[in-house]
Design a protein around this motif. Structure first.
Motif, PDB file in Angstrom:
ATOM      1  N   VAL A   1      90.837  39.402  33.832  1.00 51.25           N
ATOM      2  CA  VAL A   1      91.041  38.067  34.396  1.00 51.25           C
ATOM      3  C   VAL A   1      89.689  37.348  34.361  1.00 51.25           C
ATOM      4  CG1 VAL A   1      91.626  36.752  36.462  1.00 51.25           C
ATOM      5  CG2 VAL A   1      92.946  38.805  35.868  1.00 51.25           C
ATOM      6  N   PHE A   2      89.636  36.211  33.680  1.00 50.21           N
ATOM      7  CA  PHE A   2      88.414  35.431  33.597  1.00 50.21           C
ATOM      8  C   PHE A   2      88.514  34.242  34.534  1.00 50.21           C
ATOM      9  CE2 PHE A   2      86.298  31.703  31.543  1.00 50.21           C
ATOM     10  CZ  PHE A   2      84.986  32.084  31.820  1.00 50.21           C
ATOM     11  N   MET A   3      87.527  34.127  35.443  1.00 58.01           N
ATOM     12  CA  MET A   3      87.471  33.030  36.401  1.00 58.01           C
ATOM     13  C   MET A   3      86.268  32.135  36.129  1.00 58.01           C
ATOM     14  SD  MET A   3      88.503  34.738  40.067  1.00 58.01           S
ATOM     15  CE  MET A   3      88.468  33.113  40.867  1.00 58.01           C
TER      16      MET A   3
ATOM     17  N   VAL B   1      86.054  26.910  46.780  1.00 58.50           N
ATOM     18  CA  VAL B   1      85.635  28.078  46.002  1.00 58.50           C
ATOM     19  C   VAL B   1      86.788  28.795  45.303  1.00 58.50           C
ATOM     20  CG1 VAL B   1      83.499  28.499  47.256  1.00 58.50           C
ATOM     21  CG2 VAL B   1      85.625  29.485  48.101  1.00 58.50           C
ATOM     22  N   LEU B   2      88.005  28.682  45.835  1.00 54.82           N
ATOM     23  CA  LEU B   2      89.197  29.216  45.163  1.00 54.82           C
ATOM     24  C   LEU B   2      90.211  28.089  45.057  1.00 54.82           C
ATOM     25  CD1 LEU B   2      89.698  32.735  46.831  1.00 54.82           C
ATOM     26  CD2 LEU B   2      88.587  32.214  44.638  1.00 54.82           C
ATOM     27  N   ARG B   3      90.697  27.843  43.837  1.00 57.61           N
ATOM     28  CA  ARG B   3      91.562  26.698  43.580  1.00 57.61           C
ATOM     29  C   ARG B   3      92.926  27.151  43.067  1.00 57.61           C
ATOM     30  NH1 ARG B   3      88.525  21.823  42.840  1.00 57.61           N
ATOM     31  NH2 ARG B   3      86.279  22.179  43.126  1.00 57.61           N
ATOM     32  N   ASP B   4      93.897  27.195  43.966  1.00 56.50           N
ATOM     33  CA  ASP B   4      95.292  27.428  43.595  1.00 56.50           C
ATOM     34  C   ASP B   4      95.448  28.687  42.734  1.00 56.50           C
ATOM     35  OD1 ASP B   4      97.920  26.601  43.930  1.00 56.50           O
ATOM     36  OD2 ASP B   4      97.974  25.565  42.004  1.00 56.50           O
ATOM     37  N   ILE B   5      95.007  29.820  43.283  1.00 56.34           N
ATOM     38  CA  ILE B   5      95.048  31.091  42.552  1.00 56.34           C
ATOM     39  C   ILE B   5      96.446  31.700  42.628  1.00 56.34           C
ATOM     40  CG2 ILE B   5      94.128  33.438  42.406  1.00 56.34           C
ATOM     41  CD1 ILE B   5      92.047  31.382  41.688  1.00 56.34           C
TER      42      ILE B   5
ATOM     43  N   SER C   1      78.375  33.455  37.473  1.00 50.03           N
ATOM     44  CA  SER C   1      77.987  33.405  38.883  1.00 50.03           C
ATOM     45  C   SER C   1      78.544  32.143  39.523  1.00 50.03           C
ATOM     46  CB  SER C   1      76.460  33.421  38.993  1.00 50.03           C
ATOM     47  OG  SER C   1      76.049  33.344  40.330  1.00 50.03           O
ATOM     48  N   GLY C   2      79.108  32.300  40.730  1.00 53.44           N
ATOM     49  CA  GLY C   2      79.675  31.153  41.430  1.00 53.44           C
ATOM     50  C   GLY C   2      81.088  30.806  41.031  1.00 53.44           C
ATOM     51  N   SER C   3      81.733  31.669  40.249  1.00 52.44           N
ATOM     52  CA  SER C   3      83.094  31.369  39.775  1.00 52.44           C
ATOM     53  C   SER C   3      84.163  31.655  40.819  1.00 52.44           C
ATOM     54  CB  SER C   3      83.398  32.164  38.506  1.00 52.44           C
ATOM     55  OG  SER C   3      83.326  33.559  38.760  1.00 52.44           O
TER      56      SER C   3
ATOM     57  N   GLU D   1      88.777  28.948  39.476  1.00 51.36           N
ATOM     58  CA  GLU D   1      90.096  28.996  38.861  1.00 51.36           C
ATOM     59  C   GLU D   1      90.243  30.228  37.974  1.00 51.36           C
ATOM     60  OE1 GLU D   1      90.926  24.264  38.107  1.00 51.36           O
ATOM     61  OE2 GLU D   1      89.683  25.343  36.649  1.00 51.36           O
ATOM     62  N   VAL D   2      91.475  30.707  37.825  1.00 54.31           N
ATOM     63  CA  VAL D   2      91.780  31.694  36.791  1.00 54.31           C
ATOM     64  C   VAL D   2      91.987  30.917  35.495  1.00 54.31           C
ATOM     65  CG1 VAL D   2      93.419  33.416  35.965  1.00 54.31           C
ATOM     66  CG2 VAL D   2      92.773  33.381  38.379  1.00 54.31           C
TER      67      VAL D   2
END
Length: 268
Positions: free
Chosen positions: A232-234, A41-45, A61-63, A238-239
């Motif tokens: 910040v757009f996810m 759910v979070l990739r190398d932030i 949704s789901g980002s 990912e950012v």
């Protein structure tokens, strides 16, 4: 660029930035990854938030945007990378976690007020039990913040007697009663009827004017234009893009952001 982006409604005057470039970052995420089972759910932030900076996080949704904000005060535990808040690294150390949570206020989608306590009691509970504040001092502080969010007359009512917008303003006042250095907002208007959204956003604008460090997950793009130092757009954990609101809204570089803004702004 889509016509819907180019014809976005004019925003209210922006609030002057209060970013303190001379201070260490209020929040730092380095290589943060989070999984729910096999779902990544979070990739190398990688993200830093300066002291006094106001950051709006948006995305479909789901980002991963709500998971991101919940990791900052350890409501969710990240599995890889580092998160440092107010100079303290998030770890399994409960004393460090308590120290961070004393300095970080959070407002959720749902109001999470105790229904059996009055508004005043909801606001004084944490200062009395966590900050060890004398009751009279806590009550005076609570009335100060209830006045700031423009509902002091509701102090002796119960949450069920208030509208949704009023309850969310109580939730903001309750968080402020802990005198946090940082405020996190997780889609604070998403559970509200349209007529109640403005009163909550106005309260958040007021808070932004005080120079509070803020991260707000929201789809309210007018609020982002007026308040944010950075958007910040996810997407997909990912950012994808970040920058000043004028840059993000007027010149989105990726197709993913162009598509998102087109969908969001068509609804405004």
């Amino acid at each position: 660029m889509s016509a819907s982006i180019a014809t976005a409604p004019a925003a209210a005057p922006t609030i002057a930035s209060s970013v303190r470039a001379d201070a260490p970052p209020a929040i730092m995420l380095s290589g943060v990854n989070k999984w729910f089972g096999s779902l990544h759910v979070l990739r190398d932030i990688h993200l830093e938030v300066a002291t006094g900076e106001r950051v709006v996080v948006c995305g479909p949704s789901g980002s991963g945007k709500s998971t991101l904000i919940r990791c900052i005060n350890r409501l969710e535990e990240h599995q890889k990378g580092r998160i440092v808040v107010d100079g303290i690294e998030l770890s399994g150390d409960l004393r460090s976690l308590d120290a961070i949570r004393r300095e970080v206020g959070m407002v959720f989608q749902s109001f999470n007020l105790f229904p059996h306590l009055t508004i005043l009691e909801n606001c004084t509970l944490a200062p009395i039990w966590v900050r060890k504040m004398p009751r009279k001092e806590a009550e005076a502080l609570a009335m100060e913040f209830l006045t700031r969010v423009r509902i002091p007359e509701q102090a002796h009512k119960y949450p069920g007697q208030l509208s949704g917008g009023q309850q969310q303003r109580v939730a903001i006042a309750r968080a402020l009663c802990m005198r946090p250095k940082i405020m996190l907002f997780d889609e604070p208007t998403s559970a509200l009827d349209p007529e109640m959204i403005k009163e909550v956003l106005d309260t958040m604008v007021m808070l932004a004017e005080t120079g509070m460090t803020m991260i707000c997950v929201t789809h309210e793009m007018g609020f982002a234009r007026q308040v944010a130092d950075r958007v910040v757009f996810m997407d997909r954990g990912e950012v994808v893009e970040q920058g000043a609101p004028a840059e993000i809204f007027s010149n989105p570089r990726t197709e993913r952001l162009q598509t998102f803004l087109g969908q969001i702004l068509r609804g405004h």
